[in-house]
Design a protein around this motif. Sequence first.
Motif, PDB file in Angstrom:
ATOM      1  N   PHE A  48       0.821  -1.096   0.031  1.00  0.00           N
ATOM      2  CA  PHE A  48      -0.057  -0.097   0.055  1.00  0.00           C
ATOM      3  C   PHE A  48       0.902   1.340  -0.087  1.00  0.00           C
ATOM      4  O   PHE A  48       0.675   2.117  -0.667  1.00  0.00           O
ATOM      5  N   GLU A  49       1.994   1.325   0.573  1.00  0.00           N
ATOM      6  CA  GLU A  49       3.065   2.296   0.731  1.00  0.00           C
ATOM      7  C   GLU A  49       3.585   2.683  -0.268  1.00  0.00           C
ATOM      8  O   GLU A  49       3.655   3.764  -0.855  1.00  0.00           O
ATOM      9  N   GLU A  50       3.847   1.570  -1.108  1.00  0.00           N
ATOM     10  CA  GLU A  50       4.616   1.571  -2.433  1.00  0.00           C
ATOM     11  C   GLU A  50       3.662   2.182  -3.549  1.00  0.00           C
ATOM     12  O   GLU A  50       4.225   3.229  -4.371  1.00  0.00           O
ATOM     13  N   VAL A  51       2.297   1.851  -3.523  1.00  0.00           N
ATOM     14  CA  VAL A  51       1.416   2.303  -4.583  1.00  0.00           C
ATOM     15  C   VAL A  51       0.888   3.493  -4.166  1.00  0.00           C
ATOM     16  O   VAL A  51       1.080   4.410  -5.244  1.00  0.00           O
ATOM     17  N   TYR A  52       0.923   3.968  -2.767  1.00  0.00           N
ATOM     18  CA  TYR A  52       0.516   5.059  -2.650  1.00  0.00           C
ATOM     19  C   TYR A  52       1.649   6.334  -2.956  1.00  0.00           C
ATOM     20  O   TYR A  52       1.295   7.298  -3.572  1.00  0.00           O
ATOM     21  N   GLY A  53       2.987   5.780  -2.864  1.00  0.00           N
ATOM     22  CA  GLY A  53       3.761   6.865  -3.205  1.00  0.00           C
ATOM     23  C   GLY A  53       3.915   7.410  -4.514  1.00  0.00           C
ATOM     24  O   GLY A  53       3.848   8.329  -5.012  1.00  0.00           O
ATOM     25  N   LEU A  54       3.883   6.227  -5.352  1.00  0.00           N
ATOM     26  CA  LEU A  54       3.540   6.482  -6.970  1.00  0.00           C
ATOM     27  C   LEU A  54       2.396   7.479  -7.202  1.00  0.00           C
ATOM     28  O   LEU A  54       2.295   8.197  -7.941  1.00  0.00           O
ATOM     29  N   LEU A  55       1.126   6.798  -6.707  1.00  0.00           N
ATOM     30  CA  LEU A  55      -0.073   7.608  -6.963  1.00  0.00           C
ATOM     31  C   LEU A  55      -0.098   9.171  -6.548  1.00  0.00           C
ATOM     32  O   LEU A  55      -0.623   9.982  -7.200  1.00  0.00           O
ATOM     33  N   TYR A  56       0.196   9.127  -5.267  1.00  0.00           N
ATOM     34  CA  TYR A  56       0.279  10.609  -4.790  1.00  0.00           C
ATOM     35  C   TYR A  56       1.432  11.510  -5.618  1.00  0.00           C
ATOM     36  O   TYR A  56       0.989  12.497  -5.871  1.00  0.00           O
ATOM     37  N   SER A  57       2.542  10.843  -5.893  1.00  0.00           N
ATOM     38  CA  SER A  57       3.422  11.751  -6.679  1.00  0.00           C
ATOM     39  C   SER A  57       2.834  12.192  -8.103  1.00  0.00           C
ATOM     40  O   SER A  57       3.232  13.230  -8.690  1.00  0.00           O
TER      41      SER A  57
END
Length: 154
Positions: free
Chosen positions: A24-33
Amino acid sequence: MKLLELVKNGFFLISNAGNSDALFEEVYGLLYSEGYVKKEFLAEVKKRERNYTTGLQMGNNNIALPHVDACYVQKNALVICKLKRPIKFKRMDENSQEIEVKIVFFLIISDVSVHVDTISSLTKVWQCENIMNQFNVIETKQELMDCFLANGIN
């Protein structure tokens, strides 16, 4: 919005995450950026997974379908994560049981009307043994899109 358009708008990742929180943290980092989700997305996806489990037992290809309420999403997309090693998710239909998941489909939907159609289209993907088995060799988003097109998924 068609499934292939959501895939095109989204991402295909090969992840080495060891658990759902790390994924979730990995995907969030990409999506948020990239401006796809709001800051609260990460906390909300973790919270929702605790309260509404998303693991689906699909024969040899168990999947998970994490998502959040539309208010935390800014752009419609689908993020498909192929896991290098399985991650345990609680089953959607029996949350006292865990299954090992190899493919995670993140629904990133800001338009509630798109949600139901997307689930319907994804169900066709999950029920197509040919597509699901091809995830073993797919390495890029273009290969994924080609696979969907070759199997009549648009």
